[in-house]
Design a protein around this motif. Sequence first.
Motif, PDB file in Angstrom:
ATOM      1  N   TYR A 199      37.620 -72.411 -28.363  1.00 52.36           N
ATOM      2  CA  TYR A 199      37.271 -73.090 -29.609  1.00 52.36           C
ATOM      3  C   TYR A 199      37.725 -74.565 -29.562  1.00 52.36           C
ATOM      4  O   TYR A 199      36.979 -75.453 -29.940  1.00 52.36           O
ATOM      5  CB  TYR A 199      37.914 -72.367 -30.792  1.00 52.36           C
ATOM      6  CG  TYR A 199      37.627 -73.018 -32.112  1.00 52.36           C
ATOM      7  CD1 TYR A 199      36.363 -72.988 -32.674  1.00 52.36           C
ATOM      8  CD2 TYR A 199      38.631 -73.699 -32.807  1.00 52.36           C
ATOM      9  CE1 TYR A 199      36.082 -73.597 -33.891  1.00 52.36           C
ATOM     10  CE2 TYR A 199      38.376 -74.316 -34.004  1.00 52.36           C
ATOM     11  CZ  TYR A 199      37.105 -74.252 -34.550  1.00 52.36           C
ATOM     12  OH  TYR A 199      36.847 -74.879 -35.744  1.00 52.36           O
ATOM     13  N   GLN A 200      38.927 -74.801 -29.067  1.00 54.63           N
ATOM     14  CA  GLN A 200      39.433 -76.170 -28.935  1.00 54.63           C
ATOM     15  C   GLN A 200      38.544 -76.987 -28.000  1.00 54.63           C
ATOM     16  O   GLN A 200      38.232 -78.142 -28.298  1.00 54.63           O
ATOM     17  CB  GLN A 200      40.846 -76.105 -28.358  1.00 54.63           C
ATOM     18  CG  GLN A 200      41.949 -76.882 -28.981  1.00 54.63           C
ATOM     19  CD  GLN A 200      41.795 -77.357 -30.378  1.00 54.63           C
ATOM     20  OE1 GLN A 200      41.818 -76.597 -31.336  1.00 54.63           O
ATOM     21  NE2 GLN A 200      41.680 -78.629 -30.543  1.00 54.63           N
ATOM     22  N   ASP A 201      38.102 -76.372 -26.897  1.00 50.36           N
ATOM     23  CA  ASP A 201      37.216 -77.065 -25.960  1.00 50.36           C
ATOM     24  C   ASP A 201      35.882 -77.418 -26.627  1.00 50.36           C
ATOM     25  O   ASP A 201      35.331 -78.490 -26.402  1.00 50.36           O
ATOM     26  CB  ASP A 201      36.955 -76.202 -24.710  1.00 50.36           C
ATOM     27  CG  ASP A 201      38.123 -76.212 -23.740  1.00 50.36           C
ATOM     28  OD1 ASP A 201      39.087 -76.975 -23.960  1.00 50.36           O
ATOM     29  OD2 ASP A 201      38.064 -75.446 -22.763  1.00 50.36           O
TER      30      ASP A 201
ATOM     31  N   SER B  12      40.370 -62.289 -26.616  1.00 47.85           N
ATOM     32  CA  SER B  12      40.915 -63.041 -27.749  1.00 47.85           C
ATOM     33  C   SER B  12      41.970 -64.057 -27.311  1.00 47.85           C
ATOM     34  O   SER B  12      42.087 -65.117 -27.915  1.00 47.85           O
ATOM     35  CB  SER B  12      41.485 -62.091 -28.802  1.00 47.85           C
ATOM     36  OG  SER B  12      42.503 -61.290 -28.226  1.00 47.85           O
ATOM     37  N   ILE B  13      42.702 -63.764 -26.254  1.00 48.15           N
ATOM     38  CA  ILE B  13      43.729 -64.681 -25.768  1.00 48.15           C
ATOM     39  C   ILE B  13      43.129 -66.033 -25.341  1.00 48.15           C
ATOM     40  O   ILE B  13      43.795 -67.060 -25.388  1.00 48.15           O
ATOM     41  CB  ILE B  13      44.540 -64.038 -24.620  1.00 48.15           C
ATOM     42  CG1 ILE B  13      45.806 -64.826 -24.362  1.00 48.15           C
ATOM     43  CG2 ILE B  13      43.714 -63.881 -23.365  1.00 48.15           C
ATOM     44  CD1 ILE B  13      46.813 -64.097 -23.506  1.00 48.15           C
TER      45      ILE B  13
ATOM     46  N   ARG C 274      41.121 -75.423 -19.053  1.00 47.70           N
ATOM     47  CA  ARG C 274      42.081 -74.608 -19.791  1.00 47.70           C
ATOM     48  C   ARG C 274      41.674 -73.148 -19.958  1.00 47.70           C
ATOM     49  O   ARG C 274      42.511 -72.259 -19.868  1.00 47.70           O
ATOM     50  CB  ARG C 274      42.360 -75.225 -21.156  1.00 47.70           C
ATOM     51  CG  ARG C 274      43.043 -76.573 -21.046  1.00 47.70           C
ATOM     52  CD  ARG C 274      43.332 -77.181 -22.369  1.00 47.70           C
ATOM     53  NE  ARG C 274      42.093 -77.337 -23.157  1.00 47.70           N
ATOM     54  CZ  ARG C 274      42.037 -77.863 -24.346  1.00 47.70           C
ATOM     55  NH1 ARG C 274      43.126 -78.270 -24.937  1.00 47.70           N
ATOM     56  NH2 ARG C 274      40.897 -77.987 -24.986  1.00 47.70           N
ATOM     57  N   VAL C 275      40.404 -72.874 -20.220  1.00 45.60           N
ATOM     58  CA  VAL C 275      39.987 -71.483 -20.431  1.00 45.60           C
ATOM     59  C   VAL C 275      40.149 -70.695 -19.130  1.00 45.60           C
ATOM     60  O   VAL C 275      40.674 -69.577 -19.139  1.00 45.60           O
ATOM     61  CB  VAL C 275      38.544 -71.393 -20.968  1.00 45.60           C
ATOM     62  CG1 VAL C 275      38.111 -69.940 -21.106  1.00 45.60           C
ATOM     63  CG2 VAL C 275      38.421 -72.106 -22.312  1.00 45.60           C
TER      64      VAL C 275
ATOM     65  N   SER D 169      40.113 -67.162 -26.697  1.00 40.61           N
ATOM     66  CA  SER D 169      39.214 -67.648 -27.755  1.00 40.61           C
ATOM     67  C   SER D 169      39.672 -68.959 -28.378  1.00 40.61           C
ATOM     68  O   SER D 169      38.862 -69.854 -28.630  1.00 40.61           O
ATOM     69  CB  SER D 169      39.066 -66.594 -28.853  1.00 40.61           C
ATOM     70  OG  SER D 169      38.411 -65.477 -28.350  1.00 40.61           O
ATOM     71  N   GLU D 170      40.967 -69.085 -28.638  1.00 41.88           N
ATOM     72  CA  GLU D 170      41.464 -70.298 -29.280  1.00 41.88           C
ATOM     73  C   GLU D 170      41.277 -71.520 -28.379  1.00 41.88           C
ATOM     74  O   GLU D 170      40.870 -72.585 -28.841  1.00 41.88           O
ATOM     75  CB  GLU D 170      42.943 -70.144 -29.643  1.00 41.88           C
ATOM     76  CG  GLU D 170      43.464 -71.329 -30.437  1.00 41.88           C
ATOM     77  CD  GLU D 170      44.889 -71.116 -30.918  1.00 41.88           C
ATOM     78  OE1 GLU D 170      45.620 -72.117 -30.929  1.00 41.88           O
ATOM     79  OE2 GLU D 170      45.242 -69.993 -31.281  1.00 41.88           O
ATOM     80  N   VAL D 171      41.555 -71.355 -27.104  1.00 41.43           N
ATOM     81  CA  VAL D 171      41.370 -72.460 -26.152  1.00 41.43           C
ATOM     82  C   VAL D 171      39.893 -72.811 -26.047  1.00 41.43           C
ATOM     83  O   VAL D 171      39.525 -73.982 -26.009  1.00 41.43           O
ATOM     84  CB  VAL D 171      41.965 -72.097 -24.765  1.00 41.43           C
ATOM     85  CG1 VAL D 171      41.692 -73.191 -23.757  1.00 41.43           C
ATOM     86  CG2 VAL D 171      43.450 -71.823 -24.885  1.00 41.43           C
TER      87      VAL D 171
END
Length: 169
Positions: free
Chosen positions: A163-165, A156-157, A132-133, A159-161
């Motif tokens: 973090y989820q990983d 930053s776009i 995903r990243v 970062s959330e993915v």
Amino acid sequence: MEQAQDTWQPPPQSIFKLNFDAAMFSSLNRSGYGAIIHNQKGEVMAAMAAKCPKVVCSEEAKLLTCRKAIEFAVGVGFSELVIDGDNSLAMTAISTPKIDQSMLGNVVRDIQHLLRNLHWVRVDCTRRGENRVAHVLAQFARIISENMYWMEDVPSIASEVLYQDLLDL
């Protein structure tokens, strides 16, 4: 595929994983590459997003991205890698010792040459959901004006993915 120079060598103590992905932007007449290198803890070592010329098919995009990602990894100092992509045809092509006679055979040979120069390598095919990243970075290439590179960080776009990983580890 595990490779060693003359004899088999065990995997290094600290394995780095190189994930890559491609995106095709038909309406823009170009494509995008994304790659991320992380350690066993999931920490980012390096990442890239690059805009590239238009390609004919997804396999071409994946192979060109793979070559670019390996060149990037070597350029920032990594020589012991697990290379992970989500296109089984591309990953099989680069890990098969027989000569690829397809139209993309020259790209496959370039990648195989790069792999032979690494100290240690394993080529894996991952599921799309585990890439995903790299996918987000490839999509990010749609809006950048020049290629972008990060050390120990991602935009930053992504970062959330990321973090989820890390939560999924």
